[in-house]
Scaffold this active site. Sequence first.
Site, mmCIF file in Angstrom:
data_model
loop_
_atom_site.group_PDB
_atom_site.id
_atom_site.type_symbol
_atom_site.label_atom_id
_atom_site.label_comp_id
_atom_site.label_asym_id
_atom_site.label_seq_id
_atom_site.Cartn_x
_atom_site.Cartn_y
_atom_site.Cartn_z
ATOM 1 N N HIS A 52 -5.537 4.424 2.724
ATOM 2 C CA HIS A 52 -4.353 5.070 2.151
ATOM 3 C C HIS A 52 -3.815 6.172 3.066
ATOM 4 C CE1 HIS A 52 -2.552 7.689 -1.256
ATOM 5 N NE2 HIS A 52 -1.640 6.861 -0.797
ATOM 6 N N GLU A 55 -2.083 4.662 6.014
ATOM 7 C CA GLU A 55 -0.751 4.187 5.604
ATOM 8 C C GLU A 55 0.258 5.323 5.690
ATOM 9 O OE1 GLU A 55 1.606 4.679 1.845
ATOM 10 O OE2 GLU A 55 -0.237 3.608 1.294
ATOM 11 N N HIS A 56 -0.097 6.492 5.157
ATOM 12 C CA HIS A 56 0.791 7.661 5.202
ATOM 13 C C HIS A 56 1.094 8.060 6.647
ATOM 14 C CE1 HIS A 56 1.297 9.597 1.123
ATOM 15 N NE2 HIS A 56 0.515 8.561 0.839
ATOM 16 N N GLU A 126 -0.085 14.608 6.340
ATOM 17 C CA GLU A 126 -0.304 13.525 5.376
ATOM 18 C C GLU A 126 -1.583 13.724 4.570
ATOM 19 O OE1 GLU A 126 2.217 11.758 4.776
ATOM 20 O OE2 GLU A 126 3.173 12.729 6.490
ATOM 21 N N GLU A 133 -0.990 13.897 -4.013
ATOM 22 C CA GLU A 133 -0.829 12.659 -4.778
ATOM 23 C C GLU A 133 -2.048 12.410 -5.665
ATOM 24 O OE1 GLU A 133 -0.354 7.893 -3.790
ATOM 25 O OE2 GLU A 133 0.344 9.368 -2.318
#
Length: 780
Positions: A52, A55-56, A126, A133
């Site tokens: 994840h 990805e960021h 990130e 998040e």
Amino acid sequence: MPFHSSVTSGVLPNGFSYIFLPNRSPPGRFEAHLQVFSGSADELEPQQGIAHLTEHVAYMGSRKRERLFGTGSQTNAYTDFHHTVFYAACPTLAPGRGSTPMLPMALDALCDVMEARCDPSRIEKERQAVLSEMTMVNTIEYRVECQILSTLHRENRLAKRFPIGKESLIQSWKQDDVKTWHRTHYRPDNVLLYIVGDLDPAVVEKTIQDKFGHLTAEKQGSQIKIQELKKEASQLADAVVGSTMKQAQSWHYPPVRHDFCVGEGVKDILDEAGETGQLIRNDAAKADEDEISIYDIHLQQPYDLDDKVQFLKEAEMSPGKIIRPHIFKHELLQNFSFHLFAKRPVEPIKDIASFRRSLARRVCLAALQIRLNVGGRSDDPAFTFVEFNQLDSAREGCAVCSLDMTAEPNRWEEGVVTSISEIRKLGLYGVTPGEMERYASALLTDAEQLAAQGDMISHSDQLAYLMETVANGHTFMSPEQSYAVTEQALSTLTLEEVNEAAKELCAHITGLKDGEATSSGVVVAVACTPKSATEGDAMASLNEDKLCAAIRKACTVDVKPVEDVVVPHTLVTPDELEKAMKDHPPAWEPGQFSDGTPNTPADRITRPFTLRRLGNGIRVGIAQNTAESQRGHLRLVAPGGRDAEERFGFKAGSLAVGARAMQEGGSFGRFSREQVELFAVDHLIMVEINCNEEALTMDFVFPTTNVGNSGYGDDMKLGITGTESVMQIVREILIEFNWEEDALNRSKQSYRTAHESLGKSLEGKSTEMIMEAVASGDPR
């Protein structure tokens, strides 16, 4: 079966794969999705969350993605168990730049993701975004999902590889960690590019070659900083040797094994793949074991740092029949929910035989769902929501058969027994001839309407269907091909085949009873309940043993076959219609307006709207819309709404509760609620009744073609049109609606439940307080 003739696919010399589907809805736009076949399930124990975070870093660190700003494009990315996806939805031509095509710019941005620099400054930005998040997703709904998935997949890594990751690990990673993950997985032979849109296939293929042809696995591997991974990174395909679903069935699946719940005599898919030589075994590489096993990319080898799998308690319902129960209690939960699962291998739909089996399952599921819905609207329903389904899940690498039920906490056992009993009834006795005809006809009508839409299906819908179909190994057909194959399969589908499908679907539940044939494997049961410390409270004493006892009780209840319900082909007979027209001759009057708009004539169609008034005062507005073929939308509006409660002296909330009672009810004149509901099912009509501040609204979505047909091909007997069907329902609502006490009670209970749950939702309570302040304390 026929494959969609317009699809173009290929593989570049470097292993980069692509699929393109031309589509013109909307015209002048396209979508490109780059799928990396690595997600959170590929992470080692000290890597939880790195897919994840990468990805960021790759997405937000792309300078070429920023060039799409201001062009009417949308870009985003997401990570799941089995993959990471980056996408761009763009116009075909750059606005304000003449005839400059956007496809090269979009693919530049996606290629930039493959070559991300992974700068320390970007990683730090990130990292903070991911941690933020993490706090936002930590809702009660997310916690429930984690509990369910952790129990369902307790035997594999999905139980402990949620994409969000672990905070302590996310805080610790350096540039080498992120770059190593990126270079190991973001390789041309480990991705698939999907493009759907208004583009020329030859141009698409050339642009893909130009933009992605220079990538190599060797170059990616050479930039890996952790030395022991370098050799494996250049041989990713050979490194996947763990005998998992990813290798045995689909590269799109996560690298996991499953405890499948299958019928007697059905061979495990991994064993079958091994016998056919589809699996690469570690045994063949023992001579070079040190090199091969240094980095076991798909996590089948034990690791000192890895979690030990903690198997939950399993109960033997009867000899050889195993269930894995789990209870999750939390103070933010308002109702009791029950989830019963069985995992099965995905059956690829590649020929008529497999397609027929899929249709048979769909008939069974549709019949059972309507039975459950009708039961949920009984005088005193045991549950507030119930659904039984089986879906192919690429993200989990299996098909999941699930019963999901919600009930009031004090009626949890009754809800469990009632819902399981209905499923056992389907498994033991199958569907009735009337149900078979009804739902087979509905499937054919659905396929016909989809075919009528042709190229009007949106890019996003086409792409989602394409990705899921390809991932599960099904044949991707055009809507026209699907309709032809559906008609061919249904024309010979028998009641015996459908009932055999019902038996297989429900085997994990019917087999829990001692003496019944069972499926091998584990049945998973999860209950989520409000946390209560009150002595004597039903939820306070609920435990795994009591849950298993309720399931065992449900399996001992005697069930009887369902009897066919007589469903009217029409709600208004020709004689009734003739008499009504004689007593009240219909007439059109001009449309009249009070805002200065000229009156519209009663004898002429006007564009874009035709506005008229019936002789009885009902105002009618009609507009033609070709965006969705063979479908119509009717809205009946009664002005007043909640505002009328105060003006006419009604009790506060009476109109809102009344609207919900109409939605919960549905009995008209001499027809029962069940007959009316099945009439709507036969004619593919969806109804929603709501009350807002200004009006009571009734929305109907319906087909405009003949529905409720019987037979196939030349032997088909046409029913009335969906348009006529929906007009009959509107007429019955206006003049013959039966108000039912039990429907009113269910309406009150739904509002009571919503009110009680509001106090446990920060977002909901905040919204309520804001609205109360804006409305100056208005209690509505």
